[in-house]
Design a protein around this motif. Structure first.
Motif, PDB file in Angstrom:
ATOM      1  N   TYR A 187      71.306  50.314  46.095  1.00 48.63           N
ATOM      2  CA  TYR A 187      71.666  51.569  46.762  1.00 48.63           C
ATOM      3  C   TYR A 187      70.837  51.760  48.034  1.00 48.63           C
ATOM      4  N   ARG A 191      72.327  51.941  51.875  1.00 50.41           N
ATOM      5  CA  ARG A 191      72.209  53.190  52.620  1.00 50.41           C
ATOM      6  C   ARG A 191      71.323  53.015  53.858  1.00 50.41           C
ATOM      7  N   ASN A 198      67.867  57.438  58.852  1.00 52.06           N
ATOM      8  CA  ASN A 198      67.400  58.193  57.689  1.00 52.06           C
ATOM      9  C   ASN A 198      66.468  57.385  56.794  1.00 52.06           C
ATOM     10  N   PRO A 227      64.788  60.245  53.254  1.00 50.63           N
ATOM     11  CA  PRO A 227      66.115  60.694  52.791  1.00 50.63           C
ATOM     12  C   PRO A 227      66.912  59.610  52.072  1.00 50.63           C
ATOM     13  N   ASP A 231      67.937  59.818  48.141  1.00 52.34           N
ATOM     14  CA  ASP A 231      69.351  59.775  47.810  1.00 52.34           C
ATOM     15  C   ASP A 231      69.671  58.607  46.876  1.00 52.34           C
ATOM     16  N   SER A 232      68.958  57.508  47.014  1.00 57.61           N
ATOM     17  CA  SER A 232      69.169  56.349  46.140  1.00 57.61           C
ATOM     18  C   SER A 232      68.770  56.686  44.701  1.00 57.61           C
ATOM     19  N   ARG A 234      68.858  59.665  43.446  1.00 59.17           N
ATOM     20  CA  ARG A 234      69.864  60.603  42.965  1.00 59.17           C
ATOM     21  C   ARG A 234      71.124  59.873  42.501  1.00 59.17           C
ATOM     22  N   GLU A 235      71.501  58.816  43.220  1.00 58.75           N
ATOM     23  CA  GLU A 235      72.680  58.042  42.824  1.00 58.75           C
ATOM     24  C   GLU A 235      72.450  57.351  41.484  1.00 58.75           C
TER      25      GLU A 235
END
Length: 313
Positions: A187, A191, A198, A227, A231-232, A234-235
């Motif tokens: 991830y 991203r 980011n 960020p 976010d990784s 969270r995924e």
């Protein structure tokens, strides 16, 4: 039964420890994991003999990654060591002269957490380990549930995406391809490449390329607020929590215990897992919710759990 030895077979090292009835480790040793199956057996025996010196030891429990038969004697399949129907119990017993019990390593870790860690006070617990892959163990009614053939609890290979990502087991779309340390790195790399603006902290911790991002970089960057790294996580948590919701429908435990290297990040990953679990739990607004707890024993869980399972015979 008094003192027993637990053995945890890892990809790079084999750890052995003398464990008492309270789950305390009295002495430990580590040896490198040899490259050959027979070499691993010899290394296990050497570690057991080393750590048992000066102790009255009564049995040995071995946690092995792979499918272990219902007699807790033979490793049917262990992809990382290339064991196929390996009579591990008999081979180690012949070398050390002690009774040996062989258990799947995730089952051993689950039992250790249930008996001496985060699972204390619960009768029905499901454990998952978020490491390089995804493993698990089932304790229902205070008993480790291994299934008729001994290979229950392989949660990482539940197919969650039909025709999804190819898994090391040969199937496609397995849960561990979406909720594991390996998935976290994938991830982050994807991203970071898509939105490099980011991922400045993340790039700074590696070699400046997406391909150079490793798991330790993602964890450190997330703690610093990067960020892409956040976010990784969270995924990963979204997939992990959704999977726990499915397991709740199957087993209805009072607690899920989340261990493994990814869980070392604490609430950074556990809070979004809990949120995802609540989101996907069927009938969640009308039913009690299982607790989602952090494992407490860390890397000792498998060793301690294997030793205690040996105590039970």
């Amino acid at each position: 039964m008094g003192l027993t030895i637990g053995v945890d077979i890892g990809g790079t090292k084999i750890a052995a420890g003398v464990v008492d009835e309270e789950g305390s480790i009295l002495e430990t040793c580590q040896v490198p994991t040899p490259p050959t199956p027979e070499g691993v057996v010899d290394a296990i025996a050497d570690a057991v003999r080393t750590v048992s010196t000066g102790h009255q030891v009564e049995a040995v429990g071995i946690g092995a990654a792979g499918y272990v038969d219902d007699k807790r004697a033979t490793v049917l399949f262990a992809p990382n060591i290339n064991w196929r129907h390996e009579a591990l119990k008999d081979k180690v017993e012949q070398r050390v002269g002690l009774p040996v019990v062989v258990e799947n390593d995730a089952n051993a870790a689950a039992w250790g957490e249930y008996k001496f860690g985060a699972g204390q006070g619960h009768d029905d617990v499901i454990c998952i380990t978020l490491g390089t892959g995804l493993g698990g163990g089932i304790i229902i009614g205070n008993k480790l549930r291994r299934g008729r053939f001994g290979v229950a609890g392989e949660f990482g290979h539940i197919r969650v995406v039909p025709d999804g990502l190819l898994c090391g087991c040969g199937s496609q779309g397995c849960w561990e391809q979406y909720a594991s340390g390996r998935a976290l790195v994938r991830y982050a790399r994807q991203r970071a490449q898509a939105t490099p603006e980011n991922a400045t902290i993340l790039f700074g911790l590696g070699d400046g390329t997406a391909a150079g991002i490793e798991g330790k970089h993602v964890s450190e960057a997330a703690r610093k607020g990067d960020p892409v790294a956040v976010d990784s996580f969270r995924e990963l948590a979204r997939w992990a929590g959704a999977g726990l919701a499915d397991l709740a429908s199957l087993f209805d435990p009072s607690a899920f215990i989340v261990g493994g290297g990814v869980s070392d990040e604490g609430d950074l990953v556990l809070d979004p897992i809990r949120k995802s679990f609540r989101r996907w739990l069927v009938g969640g607004q009308y039913r009690p919710h299982a607790q989602v707890l952090a494992a407490q024993l860390g890397g000792k869980a498998g060793l301690v759990g294997a030793a205690d399972l040996a105590r039970q015979g």
